[in-house]
Scaffold this motif. Sequence first.
Motif, PDB file in Angstrom:
ATOM      1  N   THR A  49      21.046 -19.509  11.704  1.00 16.74           N
ATOM      2  CA  THR A  49      22.021 -20.596  11.665  1.00 16.74           C
ATOM      3  C   THR A  49      22.889 -20.639  10.410  1.00 16.74           C
ATOM      4  OG1 THR A  49      20.393 -22.109  10.706  1.00 16.74           O
ATOM      5  CG2 THR A  49      20.565 -22.055  13.107  1.00 16.74           C
ATOM      6  N   GLN A  50      22.598 -19.833   9.411  1.00 19.50           N
ATOM      7  CA  GLN A  50      23.294 -19.976   8.131  1.00 19.50           C
ATOM      8  C   GLN A  50      24.789 -19.671   8.186  1.00 19.50           C
ATOM      9  OE1 GLN A  50      21.601 -17.525   5.113  1.00 19.50           O
ATOM     10  NE2 GLN A  50      22.180 -15.611   6.076  1.00 19.50           N
ATOM     11  N   LYS A  51      25.240 -18.888   9.143  1.00 21.94           N
ATOM     12  CA  LYS A  51      26.660 -18.538   9.229  1.00 21.94           C
ATOM     13  C   LYS A  51      27.473 -19.565  10.022  1.00 21.94           C
ATOM     14  CE  LYS A  51      26.433 -14.020   7.731  1.00 21.94           C
ATOM     15  NZ  LYS A  51      26.105 -14.130   6.359  1.00 21.94           N
ATOM     16  N   THR A  52      26.806 -20.569  10.596  1.00 19.83           N
ATOM     17  CA  THR A  52      27.524 -21.582  11.366  1.00 19.83           C
ATOM     18  C   THR A  52      28.047 -22.669  10.438  1.00 19.83           C
ATOM     19  OG1 THR A  52      25.533 -22.867  11.792  1.00 19.83           O
ATOM     20  CG2 THR A  52      26.087 -21.151  13.394  1.00 19.83           C
ATOM     21  N   ASN A  53      28.908 -23.511  10.978  1.00 19.88           N
ATOM     22  CA  ASN A  53      29.492 -24.584  10.184  1.00 19.88           C
ATOM     23  C   ASN A  53      29.061 -25.926  10.769  1.00 19.88           C
ATOM     24  OD1 ASN A  53      30.980 -25.992   8.360  1.00 19.88           O
ATOM     25  ND2 ASN A  53      32.935 -25.685   9.392  1.00 19.88           N
ATOM     26  N   ALA A  54      27.838 -26.329  10.487  1.00 20.79           N
ATOM     27  CA  ALA A  54      27.294 -27.580  11.024  1.00 20.79           C
ATOM     28  C   ALA A  54      27.385 -28.687   9.990  1.00 20.79           C
ATOM     29  CB  ALA A  54      25.849 -27.355  11.459  1.00 20.79           C
ATOM     30  N   ARG A  55      28.530 -28.828   9.372  1.00 17.17           N
ATOM     31  CA  ARG A  55      28.682 -29.829   8.323  1.00 17.17           C
ATOM     32  C   ARG A  55      29.208 -31.162   8.842  1.00 17.17           C
ATOM     33  NH1 ARG A  55      26.732 -28.021   3.812  1.00 17.17           N
ATOM     34  NH2 ARG A  55      26.889 -25.830   3.388  1.00 17.17           N
ATOM     35  N   THR A  56      30.128 -31.141   9.798  1.00 20.12           N
ATOM     36  CA  THR A  56      30.704 -32.391  10.261  1.00 20.12           C
ATOM     37  C   THR A  56      29.862 -33.052  11.345  1.00 20.12           C
ATOM     38  OG1 THR A  56      32.115 -31.161  11.787  1.00 20.12           O
ATOM     39  CG2 THR A  56      33.058 -31.754   9.659  1.00 20.12           C
ATOM     40  N   GLU A  57      29.277 -32.262  12.221  1.00 17.26           N
ATOM     41  CA  GLU A  57      28.378 -32.801  13.236  1.00 17.26           C
ATOM     42  C   GLU A  57      27.288 -31.791  13.541  1.00 17.26           C
ATOM     43  OE1 GLU A  57      30.599 -31.988  17.389  1.00 17.26           O
ATOM     44  OE2 GLU A  57      31.533 -33.504  16.117  1.00 17.26           O
ATOM     45  N   ALA A  58      26.258 -32.268  14.197  1.00 18.89           N
ATOM     46  CA  ALA A  58      25.098 -31.416  14.475  1.00 18.89           C
ATOM     47  C   ALA A  58      25.455 -30.311  15.464  1.00 18.89           C
ATOM     48  CB  ALA A  58      23.961 -32.261  15.023  1.00 18.89           C
ATOM     49  N   GLU A  59      24.781 -29.181  15.307  1.00 15.44           N
ATOM     50  CA  GLU A  59      24.915 -28.037  16.215  1.00 15.44           C
ATOM     51  C   GLU A  59      23.590 -27.878  16.956  1.00 15.44           C
ATOM     52  OE1 GLU A  59      27.527 -25.749  16.523  1.00 15.44           O
ATOM     53  OE2 GLU A  59      28.794 -26.787  15.091  1.00 15.44           O
ATOM     54  N   ILE A  60      23.644 -27.141  18.047  1.00 20.71           N
ATOM     55  CA  ILE A  60      22.441 -26.901  18.844  1.00 20.71           C
ATOM     56  C   ILE A  60      22.340 -25.414  19.162  1.00 20.71           C
ATOM     57  CG2 ILE A  60      23.698 -27.410  20.969  1.00 20.71           C
ATOM     58  CD1 ILE A  60      21.076 -28.492  22.114  1.00 20.71           C
ATOM     59  N   ILE A  67      14.448 -25.553  21.459  1.00 21.77           N
ATOM     60  CA  ILE A  67      15.773 -26.099  21.177  1.00 21.77           C
ATOM     61  C   ILE A  67      15.773 -26.534  19.716  1.00 21.77           C
ATOM     62  CG2 ILE A  67      17.392 -27.975  21.651  1.00 21.77           C
ATOM     63  CD1 ILE A  67      16.282 -28.017  24.518  1.00 21.77           C
ATOM     64  N   VAL A  68      16.777 -26.105  18.970  1.00 24.75           N
ATOM     65  CA  VAL A  68      16.893 -26.471  17.567  1.00 24.75           C
ATOM     66  C   VAL A  68      18.227 -27.192  17.370  1.00 24.75           C
ATOM     67  CG1 VAL A  68      16.942 -25.643  15.186  1.00 24.75           C
ATOM     68  CG2 VAL A  68      15.534 -24.456  16.881  1.00 24.75           C
ATOM     69  N   PHE A  79      16.752 -29.415  10.162  1.00 21.44           N
ATOM     70  CA  PHE A  79      16.489 -28.876  11.495  1.00 21.44           C
ATOM     71  C   PHE A  79      15.474 -29.757  12.210  1.00 21.44           C
ATOM     72  CE2 PHE A  79      17.444 -25.361   8.676  1.00 21.44           C
ATOM     73  CZ  PHE A  79      18.345 -24.592   9.396  1.00 21.44           C
ATOM     74  N   VAL A  80      15.703 -29.989  13.505  1.00 21.44           N
ATOM     75  CA  VAL A  80      14.727 -30.654  14.366  1.00 21.44           C
ATOM     76  C   VAL A  80      14.494 -29.719  15.547  1.00 21.44           C
ATOM     77  CG1 VAL A  80      14.260 -32.623  15.870  1.00 21.44           C
ATOM     78  CG2 VAL A  80      15.392 -32.985  13.677  1.00 21.44           C
ATOM     79  N   THR A  81      13.237 -29.384  15.810  1.00 21.26           N
ATOM     80  CA  THR A  81      12.886 -28.449  16.876  1.00 21.26           C
ATOM     81  C   THR A  81      12.125 -29.173  17.979  1.00 21.26           C
ATOM     82  OG1 THR A  81      12.653 -26.692  15.224  1.00 21.26           O
ATOM     83  CG2 THR A  81      11.676 -26.291  17.386  1.00 21.26           C
ATOM     84  N   GLY A  82      12.499 -28.854  19.203  1.00 22.78           N
ATOM     85  CA  GLY A  82      11.789 -29.373  20.369  1.00 22.78           C
ATOM     86  C   GLY A  82      11.543 -28.245  21.346  1.00 22.78           C
ATOM     87  N   GLY A  83      10.771 -28.519  22.384  1.00 15.83           N
ATOM     88  CA  GLY A  83      10.513 -27.521  23.416  1.00 15.83           C
ATOM     89  C   GLY A  83      11.771 -27.228  24.211  1.00 15.83           C
ATOM     90  N   ASP A  84      11.746 -26.138  24.978  1.00 17.90           N
ATOM     91  CA  ASP A  84      12.942 -25.748  25.729  1.00 17.90           C
ATOM     92  C   ASP A  84      13.262 -26.702  26.872  1.00 17.90           C
ATOM     93  OD1 ASP A  84      10.833 -25.034  27.346  1.00 17.90           O
ATOM     94  OD2 ASP A  84      11.563 -23.015  27.753  1.00 17.90           O
TER      95      ASP A  84
END
Length: 116
Positions: A49-60, A67-68, A79-84
């Motif tokens: 996930t480090q190359k993504t830009n999840a600064r303004t809102e959450a990414e999935i 599911i992260v 990060f919040v992790t749940g089952g698929d």
Amino acid sequence: MAYRDLTPLVKNILLLDSEGKRVAVKYYSDDWGTHAAKLAYEKSVFTKTQKTNARTEAEITMFDNHIVIYKFVQDLHVFVTGGDDENELILDAVLQGFFDAVTLLLRNKVDKSEAL
């Protein structure tokens, strides 16, 4: 069917720094049974996930059949992790609630030095 089967389950909440190192983590399931497995998961999810830009809102994302939901603030990665099979909106609400609580506790100075 028991009520527990209907209750959303968060597998873990991770607070990592900008290098992927632990600031605070909490695991709520035994999916990662050993300390080494937990560290390997944290490194892998951070790297993905480090190359993504999840600064303004959450990414999935989907990662290892989980599911992260994640968001970056300053030099912290949450990060919040749940089952698929979990509801993404519920996991996002958990992430937002955790982030809001951290923001209140740190008096709007959300960064690694304040968190430590």
